[in-house]
Motif scaffolding. Structure first.
Motif, PDB file in Angstrom:
ATOM      1  N   ARG A 386       5.340 -39.316 -25.370  1.00  0.00           N
ATOM      2  CA  ARG A 386       6.490 -40.001 -24.811  1.00  0.00           C
ATOM      3  C   ARG A 386       7.001 -39.224 -23.608  1.00  0.00           C
ATOM      4  O   ARG A 386       7.309 -38.033 -23.709  1.00  0.00           O
ATOM      5  N   ILE A 387       7.070 -39.916 -22.469  1.00  0.00           N
ATOM      6  CA  ILE A 387       7.477 -39.288 -21.209  1.00  0.00           C
ATOM      7  C   ILE A 387       8.816 -39.870 -20.791  1.00  0.00           C
ATOM      8  O   ILE A 387       8.976 -41.088 -20.693  1.00  0.00           O
ATOM      9  N   ARG A 388       9.777 -38.998 -20.534  1.00  0.00           N
ATOM     10  CA  ARG A 388      11.118 -39.413 -20.129  1.00  0.00           C
ATOM     11  C   ARG A 388      11.623 -38.509 -19.021  1.00  0.00           C
ATOM     12  O   ARG A 388      11.074 -37.432 -18.791  1.00  0.00           O
ATOM     13  N   LEU A 389      12.666 -38.959 -18.360  1.00  0.00           N
ATOM     14  CA  LEU A 389      13.352 -38.078 -17.429  1.00  0.00           C
ATOM     15  C   LEU A 389      13.999 -36.936 -18.196  1.00  0.00           C
ATOM     16  O   LEU A 389      14.565 -37.139 -19.278  1.00  0.00           O
ATOM     17  N   ALA A 390      13.918 -35.759 -17.654  1.00  0.00           N
ATOM     18  CA  ALA A 390      14.484 -34.600 -18.336  1.00  0.00           C
ATOM     19  C   ALA A 390      16.008 -34.649 -18.288  1.00  0.00           C
ATOM     20  O   ALA A 390      16.587 -34.916 -17.229  1.00  0.00           O
ATOM     21  N   PRO A 391      16.667 -34.428 -19.402  1.00  0.00           N
ATOM     22  CA  PRO A 391      18.132 -34.316 -19.368  1.00  0.00           C
ATOM     23  C   PRO A 391      18.546 -32.948 -18.857  1.00  0.00           C
ATOM     24  O   PRO A 391      17.703 -32.091 -18.570  1.00  0.00           O
ATOM     25  N   LYS A 392      19.832 -32.753 -18.722  1.00  0.00           N
ATOM     26  CA  LYS A 392      20.313 -31.421 -18.388  1.00  0.00           C
ATOM     27  C   LYS A 392      19.990 -30.471 -19.538  1.00  0.00           C
ATOM     28  O   LYS A 392      20.017 -30.873 -20.704  1.00  0.00           O
ATOM     29  N   PRO A 393      19.675 -29.222 -19.256  1.00  0.00           N
ATOM     30  CA  PRO A 393      19.285 -28.307 -20.329  1.00  0.00           C
ATOM     31  C   PRO A 393      20.317 -28.196 -21.447  1.00  0.00           C
ATOM     32  O   PRO A 393      19.951 -28.071 -22.615  1.00  0.00           O
ATOM     33  N   ASN A 394      21.615 -28.255 -21.107  1.00  0.00           N
ATOM     34  CA  ASN A 394      22.631 -28.115 -22.145  1.00  0.00           C
ATOM     35  C   ASN A 394      22.776 -29.376 -22.980  1.00  0.00           C
ATOM     36  O   ASN A 394      23.515 -29.390 -23.965  1.00  0.00           O
ATOM     37  N   ASP A 395      22.071 -30.459 -22.613  1.00  0.00           N
ATOM     38  CA  ASP A 395      22.131 -31.705 -23.364  1.00  0.00           C
ATOM     39  C   ASP A 395      21.133 -31.737 -24.514  1.00  0.00           C
ATOM     40  O   ASP A 395      21.236 -32.577 -25.406  1.00  0.00           O
ATOM     41  N   LEU A 396      20.181 -30.833 -24.522  1.00  0.00           N
ATOM     42  CA  LEU A 396      19.121 -30.853 -25.528  1.00  0.00           C
ATOM     43  C   LEU A 396      19.614 -30.291 -26.856  1.00  0.00           C
ATOM     44  O   LEU A 396      20.383 -29.335 -26.905  1.00  0.00           O
ATOM     45  N   ILE A 397      19.164 -30.892 -27.943  1.00  0.00           N
ATOM     46  CA  ILE A 397      19.391 -30.363 -29.294  1.00  0.00           C
ATOM     47  C   ILE A 397      18.111 -29.634 -29.684  1.00  0.00           C
ATOM     48  O   ILE A 397      17.150 -30.235 -30.163  1.00  0.00           O
ATOM     49  N   TRP A 398      18.095 -28.349 -29.475  1.00  0.00           N
ATOM     50  CA  TRP A 398      16.850 -27.592 -29.557  1.00  0.00           C
ATOM     51  C   TRP A 398      16.280 -27.538 -30.966  1.00  0.00           C
ATOM     52  O   TRP A 398      15.059 -27.458 -31.139  1.00  0.00           O
ATOM     53  N   ASP A 399      17.122 -27.584 -31.972  1.00  0.00           N
ATOM     54  CA  ASP A 399      16.623 -27.490 -33.342  1.00  0.00           C
ATOM     55  C   ASP A 399      15.733 -28.665 -33.720  1.00  0.00           C
ATOM     56  O   ASP A 399      14.872 -28.539 -34.601  1.00  0.00           O
ATOM     57  N   ASN A 400      15.936 -29.819 -33.080  1.00  0.00           N
ATOM     58  CA  ASN A 400      15.142 -31.001 -33.406  1.00  0.00           C
ATOM     59  C   ASN A 400      13.934 -31.183 -32.504  1.00  0.00           C
ATOM     60  O   ASN A 400      13.121 -32.086 -32.750  1.00  0.00           O
ATOM     61  N   MET A 401      13.813 -30.369 -31.476  1.00  0.00           N
ATOM     62  CA  MET A 401      12.723 -30.555 -30.528  1.00  0.00           C
ATOM     63  C   MET A 401      11.338 -30.397 -31.158  1.00  0.00           C
ATOM     64  O   MET A 401      10.416 -31.132 -30.808  1.00  0.00           O
ATOM     65  N   PRO A 402      11.121 -29.470 -32.087  1.00  0.00           N
ATOM     66  CA  PRO A 402       9.766 -29.325 -32.636  1.00  0.00           C
ATOM     67  C   PRO A 402       9.361 -30.444 -33.602  1.00  0.00           C
ATOM     68  O   PRO A 402       8.197 -30.503 -34.005  1.00  0.00           O
ATOM     69  N   LEU A 403      10.279 -31.317 -34.003  1.00  0.00           N
ATOM     70  CA  LEU A 403       9.955 -32.338 -34.995  1.00  0.00           C
ATOM     71  C   LEU A 403       8.950 -33.331 -34.441  1.00  0.00           C
ATOM     72  O   LEU A 403       9.043 -33.773 -33.290  1.00  0.00           O
ATOM     73  N   SER A 404       7.993 -33.701 -35.271  1.00  0.00           N
ATOM     74  CA  SER A 404       7.005 -34.694 -34.869  1.00  0.00           C
ATOM     75  C   SER A 404       7.599 -36.092 -34.950  1.00  0.00           C
ATOM     76  O   SER A 404       8.669 -36.304 -35.532  1.00  0.00           O
ATOM     77  N   LYS A 405       6.891 -37.044 -34.390  1.00  0.00           N
ATOM     78  CA  LYS A 405       7.362 -38.424 -34.378  1.00  0.00           C
ATOM     79  C   LYS A 405       7.497 -38.960 -35.799  1.00  0.00           C
ATOM     80  O   LYS A 405       8.470 -39.648 -36.131  1.00  0.00           O
ATOM     81  N   GLY A 406       6.526 -38.635 -36.658  1.00  0.00           N
ATOM     82  CA  GLY A 406       6.591 -39.100 -38.043  1.00  0.00           C
ATOM     83  C   GLY A 406       7.752 -38.515 -38.800  1.00  0.00           C
ATOM     84  O   GLY A 406       8.433 -39.210 -39.563  1.00  0.00           O
ATOM     85  N   VAL A 407       8.013 -37.235 -38.595  1.00  0.00           N
ATOM     86  CA  VAL A 407       9.138 -36.583 -39.284  1.00  0.00           C
ATOM     87  C   VAL A 407      10.458 -37.194 -38.819  1.00  0.00           C
ATOM     88  O   VAL A 407      11.351 -37.468 -39.639  1.00  0.00           O
ATOM     89  N   ARG A 408      10.590 -37.417 -37.524  1.00  0.00           N
ATOM     90  CA  ARG A 408      11.824 -38.024 -37.023  1.00  0.00           C
ATOM     91  C   ARG A 408      12.016 -39.433 -37.582  1.00  0.00           C
ATOM     92  O   ARG A 408      13.148 -39.818 -37.920  1.00  0.00           O
ATOM     93  N   SER A 409      10.938 -40.194 -37.701  1.00  0.00           N
ATOM     94  CA  SER A 409      11.043 -41.554 -38.244  1.00  0.00           C
ATOM     95  C   SER A 409      11.494 -41.523 -39.697  1.00  0.00           C
ATOM     96  O   SER A 409      12.354 -42.311 -40.108  1.00  0.00           O
ATOM     97  N   ARG A 410      10.926 -40.607 -40.481  1.00  0.00           N
ATOM     98  CA  ARG A 410      11.326 -40.515 -41.895  1.00  0.00           C
ATOM     99  C   ARG A 410      12.772 -40.056 -42.024  1.00  0.00           C
ATOM    100  O   ARG A 410      13.522 -40.577 -42.858  1.00  0.00           O
ATOM    101  N   LYS A 411      13.159 -39.102 -41.220  1.00  0.00           N
ATOM    102  CA  LYS A 411      14.542 -38.638 -41.261  1.00  0.00           C
ATOM    103  C   LYS A 411      15.506 -39.758 -40.864  1.00  0.00           C
ATOM    104  O   LYS A 411      16.556 -39.944 -41.487  1.00  0.00           O
ATOM    105  N   ARG A 412      15.131 -40.493 -39.825  1.00  0.00           N
ATOM    106  CA  ARG A 412      15.989 -41.587 -39.367  1.00  0.00           C
ATOM    107  C   ARG A 412      16.125 -42.666 -40.440  1.00  0.00           C
ATOM    108  O   ARG A 412      17.222 -43.196 -40.672  1.00  0.00           O
ATOM    109  N   LEU A 413      15.021 -42.978 -41.114  1.00  0.00           N
ATOM    110  CA  LEU A 413      15.065 -43.978 -42.179  1.00  0.00           C
ATOM    111  C   LEU A 413      15.957 -43.515 -43.324  1.00  0.00           C
ATOM    112  O   LEU A 413      16.767 -44.290 -43.851  1.00  0.00           O
ATOM    113  N   MET A 414      15.846 -42.259 -43.710  1.00  0.00           N
ATOM    114  CA  MET A 414      16.651 -41.745 -44.813  1.00  0.00           C
ATOM    115  C   MET A 414      18.138 -41.700 -44.442  1.00  0.00           C
ATOM    116  O   MET A 414      18.992 -42.072 -45.249  1.00  0.00           O
ATOM    117  N   ILE A 415      18.443 -41.265 -43.213  1.00  0.00           N
ATOM    118  CA  ILE A 415      19.837 -41.193 -42.793  1.00  0.00           C
ATOM    119  C   ILE A 415      20.441 -42.584 -42.712  1.00  0.00           C
ATOM    120  O   ILE A 415      21.595 -42.804 -43.112  1.00  0.00           O
TER     121      ILE A 415
END
Length: 1000
Positions: A386-415
């Motif tokens: 997935r390619i996007r325009l880069a946000p400002k560095p202080n806008d990033l939530i670094w703890d979630n950056m390493p999550l894979s697409k599948g992990v994010r989908s499962r987390k989103r479904l559970m939440i």
């Protein structure tokens, strides 16, 4: 006395009088069926609401005008802290001097002073004000005359439409309000509602279209502005979900080239695994703040210390301490800070450059190139990246950056599942609060034991009734944004902007479902279910029982009943706007904290900083007001007038607050507009559905409903039109490749110093550790209460692991004492006069919470200066970079010339951990330390296949001895962190190379 008749309930009671057992004769059923019995049937309630709201607004505004000139910390903090460019207009000390700049400041000036997000927020309020002016003219001008002219109010025979006779002895206000509703209108006059529905939709879509065009203009000007043109993120792209074989700098370049080849070769940086470093730094910050709190309480009166020292239970995360028993709080926390700093240094030294993560960044020479690659990449998604325009560095939530697409989908479904559970569960307490806590007489009617207590102290219980329900609901509504933010972070949101948008989604859905739909039709659904169950118990067919219940008619009666509640509620919202202007909550909290609590110096500094504006909460409330007004516009047209008055007042009051008080913590560049646009279309559709129910409930024909069928289709078509013609213009600088050919040259820019990996590197790699703050009045007793290190003596940490006292440099052989010059090594002593945010606004530990990305104070973190074309940074000196003993970042190994290798820190004898070395070729560099593994960890790019750096003057054996050949295997080499141009041309098409990427 009820305001509207309920024939279904009357029929049930008649059946009960015949001896048929039913739940409908119980007191609980009666109270749940008429929850607004005491609030909507009294005409004086309306006058009380209007008088109290208008009176309170005038009084609060007058008090604000009197106090404002003498309390700029609360009412104008931005005038003290903003730089010249972002400072708000000058304001006088006159009673109403604040009105002039609020009225005269133009929109283009607002963009410069408060940012694009705040400007769009104010335009949204202005749009709502103008929109509801037009809706009021159309709704009140058409519907009220029709309702009054064709009302059967008071008629004895309304059997044709199932209408009941209106209240005969009601007061004049109640009678007028009842006649303005469609509850006593039947048949053909309901065509007016069909016509008004089309007019309402046309008005809403016109104002959305008009403002969408204006926001496109604002966004284009924002793109052309100097701050955006000179920022690094404006010409950078961001890749996530990168497959393992392509997790390298060259892999990012290959992916970018497969999407769209550009004239310039971007500089790429793949992210590296920082392990548990962020958690350690977070725990370190929490421990420092806890120590500050303990010291603030213990040293409140330094000349008369408490007899007992404070104690604390060791943290469960601290495996070095014995759990259970309490220990000395000061000694434990200082020791814990020392251990955490040791752990942080060890982890920073152990981070492996060869452990890449599934995300990275690439920076182009032109803004047009980055935006075209992002636009094309959105459609192609090469290899699932997935390619996007880069946000400002202080806008990033670094703890979630390493999550894979599948992990994010499962987390989103559970939440989302837990959010749905929370929304449904809240129905029960919400209904009980609405029925019983808001009117304790209802509780007294079904609970005889409580009735005795109520009769003994009626005044006390009336006071509790006036406070309990509003306080409970206010507490819930204040906690909801916090809960939803944590849920959004846990669901895997990658940026703070997307988190805030999702918080707005959840808040709006929660409010609409619980506070509007359930709250408005709960009693109707309750009566309908009880009626059907009671009828079927007598042997009647279930379908026949449903038809006899006449659900559309019951819904109309319920909406007409509850419309008076919402009418009064919207009137009272104007009081909330005045309270917000006066900052009464902030004033009350700060007074309470300073008087009864023991604030730390850090907290005292935070209180003087401009507060951040909570866009998600404010947008949610305004959207909720609009939804209530449009939903009940065909039921009680006066809600349109009240809503217009609210937005008329608040559109000016919020302008003052955003100019002088609040800041935007994370500037998104206007990304909230799409959410607002979509929610407006949804609430327009919801209003059409409510209008259809009103028409059917009032005896309207199926032909009327058929004529309204095109309305949702028109809304969908309008959505497609705006998305097609406006969406990309708001998001991208350009989407046309030909625009690059005609674009002007970007000018001479030294790309050697862009340091993409540093600017988009994880903050844990270089974030300075905070130092405990202590008030200056207690500095003379620090030596007596502190048993740790007294001076640094070349040590690496703010807290030593040596049990003995350090030796004094001034008096060898003597133990060091707490001299004024040494106190700063362990604590930051702050005097009373320095407890002001203006003295700390450029420090990272304060600016991150109160300065966003630094633009307000003239120090944007990713701005490229016009003079040097290098990224500016808040790390301006050695001392700013790190506190005492905190290992600063280190440069990655770069390609050295043969004559430089002997001077490289990796090949010199160590001078002691963390000791600065200024003998090399980069004297004075803030990163020039002898530990080569602590900084620029995102710079680990490989050289192109087949490319080997030339080291002709050094034999192979010498290179092997220095360990350089380990970086040269299979064409690999360590990246150049300082930006020398690398030979990336072999990655262009036509040059053979081996990789797993399949071009698109």
């Amino acid at each position: 006395m009820t305001l509207f008749g309920t024939p279904t309930v009357d029929a049930l009671k008649k059946r009960q009088s015949d001896g048929t057992p039913s739940f409908a004769n119980s007191p609980l059923y009666s109270e749940l069926s008429n929850p607004f019995n005491s609030t909507t049937g009294q005409g004086n309630t309306l006058w009380i609401a209007i008088g109290s709201s208008l009176g309170a607004i005038l009084v609060i505004t007058l008090l604000f005008s009197l106090v404002r000139p003498y309390n700029t910390v609360v009412y104008a903090p931005k005038t003290k802290h903003a730089d010249k460019k972002h400072a708000p207009p000058a304001i006088g000390r006159g009673l109403f001097a604040w009105l002039s700049p609020v009225i005269s400041t133009k929109e283009h000036t607002l963009v410069e002073k408060v940012g694009l997000d705040a400007t769009i927020f104010l335009r949204f309020l202005k749009m709502c004000r103008n929109m509801f002016l037009a809706l009021t003219v159309a709704g009140c001008g058409i519907l009220i005359p029709v309702h009054l002219a064709y009302s059967n109010f008071g008629s004895e025979d309304n059997s044709d439409c199932g209408l009941a006779a209106g209240p005969i002895n009601s007061d004049p206000v109640t009678t007028v309000l009842a006649k303005m509703t469609p509850n006593y209108v039947c048949g053909p006059p309901m065509w007016a509602h069909v016509v008004v529905s089309y007019i309402f939709d046309a008005i809403v879509m016109f104002f959305l279209w008009w403002n969408y065009r204006a926001i496109v203009g604002l966004k284009r000007n924002y793109f052309q502005g100097p701050e955006y043109q000179q920022s690094l993120h404006s010409r950078s792209i961001w890749m996530t979900d990168i497959p393992l074989p392509d997790r390298s700098d060259e892999g990012i370049l290959r992916i970018a080239d497969s999407v769209e080849q550009t004239s310039s070769i971007p500089r790429a940086a793949i992210a590296r695994n920082v392990k548990e470093l962020p958690k350690l730094i977070q725990e370190h910050d929490e421990t420092v703040r806890k120590l500050e709190s303990v010291l603030a309480k213990y040293l409140k009166n330094p000349d008369s210390l408490p007899a007992e020292r404070p104690t604390i239970r060791p943290s469960k995360k601290d495996h070095r301490a014995a759990s259970g028993a309490k220990v000395d709080a000061i000694e434990y926390l200082t020791g814990r800070i020392r251990d955490l700093e040791t752990d942080i240094k060890d982890v920073r030294e152990s981070i492996d450059k060869r452990n890449p993560m599934p995300y990275g960044f690439a920076t182009y020479e032109r803004i047009e190139e980055a935006h075209i690659v992002a636009y094309e990449g959105k459609k192609k998604k090469p290899n699932g990246v997935r390619i996007r325009l880069a946000p400002k560095p202080n806008d990033l939530i670094w703890d979630n950056m390493p999550l894979s697409k599948g992990v994010r989908s499962r987390k989103r479904l559970m939440i989302n599942f837990w959010f749905a559970v929370l929304t449904v569960i809240w129905i029960v307490p919400n209904a009980l609060i609405a029925v019983f806590l808001s009117n304790l007489n209802n509780l007294k009617a079904i609970w005889t034991g409580f009735s005795d207590y109520y009769d003994k102290n009626p005044g006390l219980w009336e006071a509790i009734q006036a406070i309990l329900a509003p306080a409970l609901l206010s507490g819930v509504y204040l906690a909801l944004p916090v809960i939803f933010r944590r849920l959004s972070i846990r669901s895997g949101d990658l940026t703070k902007t997307s988190r805030e948008r999702h918080v707005l989604h959840k808040l709006y859905a929660f409010f609409i479902f619980n506070n509007l739909i359930v709250f408005s039709v709960f009693s109707t659904l309750w009566k309908f279910v009880v009626a059907v169950v009671s009828n079927t118990q007598t042997g009647e067919n279930a379908w026949q029982a449903i038809e006899e219940a006449n659900l559309p008619r019951m819904i109309l009666q319920s909406l007409c009943t509850v419309s008076n509640f919402w009418f009064i509620w919207l009137i009272q919202r104007n009081l909330g706007a005045a309270i917000d202007l006066a900052q009464l909550v902030a004033l009350a909290w700060k007074w309470f904290a300073r008087t009864f609590l023991h604030p730390t110096p850090r907290q005292a500094i935070d209180w003087t900083a401009p507060p951040a504006f909570d866009y998600a909460s404010y947008y949610n409330w305004f959207l909720f007001y609009v939804t209530v007004a449009l939903g009940f516009a065909t039921v009680q047209p006066l809600v349109l007038l009240v809503t217009f008055v609210y937005f008329l007042i608040d559109s000016w009051l919020k302008r003052y607050l955003l100019l002088y008080v609040f800041i935007t913590k994370t500037e998104s560049g206007g990304q909230f507009w799409n959410v607002l646009f979509n929610r407006f279309l949804f609430l327009t559709f919801l209003a059409n559905c409510i209008a259809a129910l009103v028409i059917k409930g009032a005896g309207g024909s199926w032909t009327m409903l058929g004529v309204m069928v095109p309305l949702p289709l028109i809304v969908i078509g309008f959505k497609w039109y705006c998305s097609t013609y406006f969406s990309n213009q708001c998001k991208y600088y350009t989407t046309n490749v030909q625009d690059i050919e005609g674009a002007a040259e970007p000018g001479k820019r030294s790309r050697k110093q862009e340091r993409v990996g540093v600017k988009f590197g994880h903050p844990a790699l270089y974030k300075p550790l905070i130092t405990p703050m202590v008030h200056a009045k207690a500095k003379h007793v620090l030596a007596s209460i502190y048993g740790g290190r007294l001076e640094q003596d070349g040590a690496n940490y703010g807290y030593s692991d040596i049990a003995m006292d350090s030796m004094s440099k001034e008096q060898p052989g003597k133990a060091a004492r707490f001299s004024v010059g040494k106190q700063k090594d362990m604590f930051e002593v702050v005097s009373e006069n320095d407890l002001d945010f203006k003295n700390f606004k450029n420090r990272a530990d304060f600016a991150s919470e109160h300065g966003g990305d630094g633009e307000l104070y003239g120090r944007p973190i990713d701005l490229v200066s016009e003079r040097s074309q290098t990224p500016q940074s808040f790390m301006t000196s050695q001392d700013d970079l790190t506190r005492g003993g905190t290992p600063p970042p280190m440069p990655a190994l770069r390609q050295q010339r043969p004559d430089e290798l002997q001077n490289h820190p990796a090949f010199r004898a160590p001078m002691g951990d963390g000791t600065r070395d200024f003998s090399g070729p980069h004297n004075g560099s803030v990163y020039n330390l002898n530990n080569d593994s602590d900084s620029n960890l995102l710079h680990g790019a490989q050289y192109p296949a087949g490319y080997t750096p030339v080291l002709t003057s050094m034999p192979n054996d010498s290179r092997d001895a220095l360990g350089l050949n380990r970086w040269r295997t299979d064409g690999s080499a360590c990246a150049d962190p300082h930006g020398e141009e690398s030979a990336y041309e072999p990655y262009r098409p036509g040059v053979p190379h081996q990789n797993s990427f399949k071009g698109v």
